[in-house]
Motif scaffolding. Sequence first.
Motif, PDB file in Angstrom:
ATOM      1  N   LYS A  64      57.327 -58.841  25.599  1.00  0.00           N
ATOM      2  CA  LYS A  64      56.293 -59.216  26.578  1.00  0.00           C
ATOM      3  C   LYS A  64      56.738 -60.465  27.336  1.00  0.00           C
ATOM      4  CE  LYS A  64      52.567 -57.353  23.805  1.00  0.00           C
ATOM      5  NZ  LYS A  64      51.392 -57.656  23.006  1.00  0.00           N
ATOM      6  N   PRO A  65      56.182 -60.682  28.525  1.00  0.00           N
ATOM      7  CA  PRO A  65      56.562 -61.882  29.281  1.00  0.00           C
ATOM      8  C   PRO A  65      56.079 -63.150  28.556  1.00  0.00           C
ATOM      9  CG  PRO A  65      54.807 -60.706  30.420  1.00  0.00           C
ATOM     10  CD  PRO A  65      55.252 -59.840  29.275  1.00  0.00           C
ATOM     11  N   HIS A  66      56.778 -64.248  28.822  1.00  0.00           N
ATOM     12  CA  HIS A  66      56.428 -65.507  28.170  1.00  0.00           C
ATOM     13  C   HIS A  66      55.043 -66.003  28.594  1.00  0.00           C
ATOM     14  CE1 HIS A  66      60.358 -65.884  26.454  1.00  0.00           C
ATOM     15  NE2 HIS A  66      60.954 -65.907  27.635  1.00  0.00           N
ATOM     16  N   PHE A  67      54.688 -65.737  29.812  1.00  0.00           N
ATOM     17  CA  PHE A  67      53.418 -66.280  30.321  1.00  0.00           C
ATOM     18  C   PHE A  67      52.659 -65.174  31.048  1.00  0.00           C
ATOM     19  CE2 PHE A  67      50.786 -68.987  33.127  1.00  0.00           C
ATOM     20  CZ  PHE A  67      50.223 -69.775  32.158  1.00  0.00           C
ATOM     21  N   ALA A  68      51.859 -64.434  30.309  1.00  0.00           N
ATOM     22  CA  ALA A  68      51.030 -63.384  30.889  1.00  0.00           C
ATOM     23  C   ALA A  68      49.674 -64.001  31.244  1.00  0.00           C
ATOM     24  CB  ALA A  68      50.851 -62.239  29.911  1.00  0.00           C
ATOM     25  N   VAL A  69      49.406 -64.161  32.534  1.00  0.00           N
ATOM     26  CA  VAL A  69      48.219 -64.882  33.004  1.00  0.00           C
ATOM     27  C   VAL A  69      46.903 -64.308  32.466  1.00  0.00           C
ATOM     28  CG1 VAL A  69      46.932 -65.581  35.058  1.00  0.00           C
ATOM     29  CG2 VAL A  69      49.415 -65.725  35.048  1.00  0.00           C
ATOM     30  N   PRO A  70      46.677 -63.012  32.435  1.00  0.00           N
ATOM     31  CA  PRO A  70      45.367 -62.519  31.966  1.00  0.00           C
ATOM     32  C   PRO A  70      45.025 -62.932  30.530  1.00  0.00           C
ATOM     33  CG  PRO A  70      46.523 -60.775  33.103  1.00  0.00           C
ATOM     34  CD  PRO A  70      47.481 -61.915  32.977  1.00  0.00           C
ATOM     35  N   ASP A  71      46.034 -63.153  29.714  1.00  0.00           N
ATOM     36  CA  ASP A  71      45.770 -63.552  28.326  1.00  0.00           C
ATOM     37  C   ASP A  71      45.167 -64.950  28.226  1.00  0.00           C
ATOM     38  OD1 ASP A  71      46.863 -61.172  27.610  1.00  0.00           O
ATOM     39  OD2 ASP A  71      48.834 -61.996  27.070  1.00  0.00           O
ATOM     40  N   PHE A  72      45.354 -65.765  29.234  1.00  0.00           N
ATOM     41  CA  PHE A  72      44.950 -67.165  29.149  1.00  0.00           C
ATOM     42  C   PHE A  72      43.727 -67.495  29.995  1.00  0.00           C
ATOM     43  CE2 PHE A  72      49.474 -66.800  28.317  1.00  0.00           C
ATOM     44  CZ  PHE A  72      49.472 -67.207  27.001  1.00  0.00           C
ATOM     45  N   ILE A  73      43.097 -66.498  30.546  1.00  0.00           N
ATOM     46  CA  ILE A  73      41.880 -66.733  31.337  1.00  0.00           C
ATOM     47  C   ILE A  73      40.732 -67.254  30.464  1.00  0.00           C
ATOM     48  CG2 ILE A  73      40.080 -65.570  32.675  1.00  0.00           C
ATOM     49  CD1 ILE A  73      42.322 -64.016  34.050  1.00  0.00           C
ATOM     50  N   PRO A  74      40.485 -66.697  29.274  1.00  0.00           N
ATOM     51  CA  PRO A  74      39.361 -67.220  28.470  1.00  0.00           C
ATOM     52  C   PRO A  74      39.502 -68.701  28.107  1.00  0.00           C
ATOM     53  CG  PRO A  74      40.028 -65.092  27.633  1.00  0.00           C
ATOM     54  CD  PRO A  74      41.046 -65.494  28.650  1.00  0.00           C
ATOM     55  N   ILE A  75      40.687 -69.127  27.659  1.00  0.00           N
ATOM     56  CA  ILE A  75      40.839 -70.530  27.268  1.00  0.00           C
ATOM     57  C   ILE A  75      40.787 -71.432  28.495  1.00  0.00           C
ATOM     58  CG2 ILE A  75      43.356 -70.530  27.284  1.00  0.00           C
ATOM     59  CD1 ILE A  75      41.174 -72.387  24.761  1.00  0.00           C
ATOM     60  N   THR A  76      41.269 -70.945  29.630  1.00  0.00           N
ATOM     61  CA  THR A  76      41.184 -71.728  30.863  1.00  0.00           C
ATOM     62  C   THR A  76      39.724 -71.912  31.268  1.00  0.00           C
ATOM     63  OG1 THR A  76      43.314 -70.850  31.582  1.00  0.00           O
ATOM     64  CG2 THR A  76      41.936 -71.849  33.266  1.00  0.00           C
ATOM     65  N   PHE A  77      38.934 -70.877  31.154  1.00  0.00           N
ATOM     66  CA  PHE A  77      37.511 -70.966  31.466  1.00  0.00           C
ATOM     67  C   PHE A  77      36.822 -71.965  30.539  1.00  0.00           C
ATOM     68  CE2 PHE A  77      33.194 -69.587  30.412  1.00  0.00           C
ATOM     69  CZ  PHE A  77      32.591 -69.750  31.646  1.00  0.00           C
ATOM     70  N   GLU A  78      37.134 -71.889  29.241  1.00  0.00           N
ATOM     71  CA  GLU A  78      36.491 -72.781  28.280  1.00  0.00           C
ATOM     72  C   GLU A  78      36.832 -74.244  28.553  1.00  0.00           C
ATOM     73  OE1 GLU A  78      34.222 -72.019  26.123  1.00  0.00           O
ATOM     74  OE2 GLU A  78      34.342 -69.890  26.556  1.00  0.00           O
ATOM     75  N   TRP A  79      38.067 -74.524  28.871  1.00  0.00           N
ATOM     76  CA  TRP A  79      38.451 -75.911  29.178  1.00  0.00           C
ATOM     77  C   TRP A  79      37.823 -76.379  30.479  1.00  0.00           C
ATOM     78  CZ3 TRP A  79      42.577 -79.542  27.728  1.00  0.00           C
ATOM     79  CH2 TRP A  79      42.914 -79.430  26.373  1.00  0.00           C
ATOM     80  N   THR A  80      37.677 -75.477  31.422  1.00  0.00           N
ATOM     81  CA  THR A  80      37.012 -75.833  32.678  1.00  0.00           C
ATOM     82  C   THR A  80      35.573 -76.257  32.401  1.00  0.00           C
ATOM     83  OG1 THR A  80      38.397 -74.276  33.895  1.00  0.00           O
ATOM     84  CG2 THR A  80      36.368 -74.978  34.959  1.00  0.00           C
ATOM     85  N   VAL A  81      34.876 -75.501  31.578  1.00  0.00           N
ATOM     86  CA  VAL A  81      33.501 -75.837  31.212  1.00  0.00           C
ATOM     87  C   VAL A  81      33.458 -77.133  30.408  1.00  0.00           C
ATOM     88  CG1 VAL A  81      31.503 -75.076  29.871  1.00  0.00           C
ATOM     89  CG2 VAL A  81      32.706 -73.451  31.322  1.00  0.00           C
ATOM     90  N   LEU A  82      34.392 -77.323  29.492  1.00  0.00           N
ATOM     91  CA  LEU A  82      34.444 -78.533  28.675  1.00  0.00           C
ATOM     92  C   LEU A  82      34.651 -79.778  29.538  1.00  0.00           C
ATOM     93  CD1 LEU A  82      34.597 -79.639  25.689  1.00  0.00           C
ATOM     94  CD2 LEU A  82      37.068 -79.564  26.010  1.00  0.00           C
TER      95      LEU A  82
END
Length: 178
Positions: free
Chosen positions: A88-106
């Motif tokens: 798999k690619p090293h950085f698959a963007v869809p996999d990191f959307i949930p944690i990005t959203f959570e940090w945005t809210v935090l």
Amino acid sequence: MSSTKFILGLFDDPDELMHGIDKLQKNSVPIYDVYSPMPIHGIEAKLGIKDSRLGYAAFMFGCIGGTVVFTIMYYMLVHDWPMNIGGKPHFAVPDFIPITFEWTVLFTAFGMAFTFFYATHLFPGRTPRVMDLRATDDRFVIAIDAKGNVPHADIDNILKEAGAVEIKHNDRKYVSYE
């Protein structure tokens, strides 16, 4: 010269307070601030208070949070410690959307809390600044800056006509709880 800094008009009823604001504005008496134990609908428009810019601050805190976490994840997964997991690619963007959203809210939540404390000077452990202690309980207060204003007797008469229960001349800016 008088040592009075503020003239306070205390009201029992929010409708009388609104009437007092109208009378003071009609007589060109500038109002320093109005204190109320509960929200009064329409008072912001009457006093000419602009809309808050806190929404812009919240957006900026969210953007900073999303950017920070996305940058950290990209650095860790692509440059610092790339792992080959099943091709798999090293950085698959869809996999990191949930944690990005959570940090945005935090970041938005913490940033808005700090912005609120900074804007209102209500840091933890600090004594609140109030003109009259009853403004937090059962009285509605109009504060008028007494320095360089209309003669104090005229302001007192306007407040009495508007229905003020009590009129106080403060020589201090704020009252402490102690």
